[in-house]
Write an enzyme that holds these catalytic residues in place. Sequence first.
Site, mmCIF file in Angstrom:
data_model
loop_
_atom_site.group_PDB
_atom_site.id
_atom_site.type_symbol
_atom_site.label_atom_id
_atom_site.label_comp_id
_atom_site.label_asym_id
_atom_site.label_seq_id
_atom_site.Cartn_x
_atom_site.Cartn_y
_atom_site.Cartn_z
ATOM 1 N N HIS A 1 30.536 46.699 -11.651
ATOM 2 C CA HIS A 1 29.734 47.082 -10.639
ATOM 3 C C HIS A 1 29.359 48.655 -10.780
ATOM 4 C CE1 HIS A 1 33.653 49.036 -9.757
ATOM 5 N NE2 HIS A 1 33.459 49.624 -8.754
ATOM 6 N N HIS A 10 29.386 51.733 -9.327
ATOM 7 C CA HIS A 10 30.256 52.967 -8.871
ATOM 8 C C HIS A 10 30.192 53.834 -10.083
ATOM 9 C CE1 HIS A 10 32.236 51.104 -4.929
ATOM 10 N NE2 HIS A 10 31.149 51.527 -4.804
ATOM 11 N N ASP A 27 32.187 56.009 -11.453
ATOM 12 C CA ASP A 27 33.311 55.792 -12.331
ATOM 13 C C ASP A 27 33.280 54.481 -13.302
ATOM 14 O OD1 ASP A 27 33.926 54.602 -9.782
ATOM 15 O OD2 ASP A 27 36.168 54.610 -10.515
ATOM 16 N N HIS A 28 32.309 53.789 -13.070
ATOM 17 C CA HIS A 28 32.323 52.587 -14.094
ATOM 18 C C HIS A 28 30.919 52.335 -14.730
ATOM 19 C CE1 HIS A 28 35.812 50.350 -11.908
ATOM 20 N NE2 HIS A 28 35.486 51.418 -10.925
ATOM 21 N N HIS A 77 34.575 44.391 -2.630
ATOM 22 C CA HIS A 77 34.608 45.735 -3.024
ATOM 23 C C HIS A 77 33.172 46.248 -2.756
ATOM 24 C CE1 HIS A 77 35.725 49.628 -4.669
ATOM 25 N NE2 HIS A 77 35.014 49.438 -5.587
ATOM 26 N N ASP A 82 37.034 46.592 -9.974
ATOM 27 C CA ASP A 82 37.781 46.930 -8.824
ATOM 28 C C ASP A 82 37.894 45.996 -7.701
ATOM 29 O OD1 ASP A 82 37.783 49.629 -9.846
ATOM 30 O OD2 ASP A 82 36.587 50.617 -8.350
ATOM 31 N N HIS A 110 41.909 50.658 -12.490
ATOM 32 C CA HIS A 110 42.440 51.871 -12.220
ATOM 33 C C HIS A 110 44.116 51.524 -12.211
ATOM 34 C CE1 HIS A 110 39.070 54.050 -10.084
ATOM 35 N NE2 HIS A 110 38.557 52.778 -9.829
HETATM 36 ZN ZN LIG Z 1 34.364 51.022 -7.362
#
Ligand SMILES: [Zn+2]
Length: 242
Positions: free
Chosen positions: A57, A59, A61-62, A115, A134, A172
């Site tokens: 996805h 985001h 941090d991905h 998410h 996530d 995570h």
């Molecule tokens: Zn995320």
Amino acid sequence: MSKLEIALFPCLSDNYGLLIHDPQSGKTAAIDTPDADEITRQCEARNWGLTDIWNTHHHWDHTGGNLALKEKYGVNITGPNMIEGRIPGLDIGVGEADIFQFGHHDVKVWHTPGHTKDHIVYYVPDAEAIFVGDTLFAMGCGRLFEGTPLQMFESLKKLASLPPETKVYCAHEYTVSNGEFAITVESENPALRAALGDAKTKRTKAVPTIPTTISKELETNPFMRAETPEILGQIRAAKDNF
Ligand SMILES: [Zn+2]
């Protein structure tokens, strides 16, 4: 056929970097790119040349390392294409029920909204592993930033249909805090109490609690165990305020 190898390593504050390597074809994919420098170091330490990125996805941090890794390695970036422009450097857009090849191995894509609207997961049957980003966490699930409880309920049902021994690679390390919340939902569940104790022991030694398995999540995870979307929504709202 030579076995697929998977490497997991901490990135940023609580993300995991993940690599999958096929010795036969020499291909290596990074599942999401939380930290380009750390992913580069981990590839170099193993003499693996990065060939692919599979994003779950959009985001930051991905996907934050996508462009730097593309520049360094010329990698091929696969990711969700349902919402245009979200995945930096995207080459191949994929969605529900797509299958692509990694060397001689199938990689199956499922759409798991909740998410985010366009979250996808990557199932690699030959590695008995799924990379869930996530969507699912050990004893928890992703926050519903863009999706509904019904969508997350249906996404988790898809994951629940996998063979129970399937290894689940979450993005995570949230296991202990998830378990501490889960125990408030189901205080008498012995499998949950054991899993929380085990996670706490591992974390005091800085050992990852990931991968988990589908069978373990079916026994301990309040979101996987929620019987209706309404119950899932109530548990999710309670966790948001925990
Ligand atoms: Zn995320």
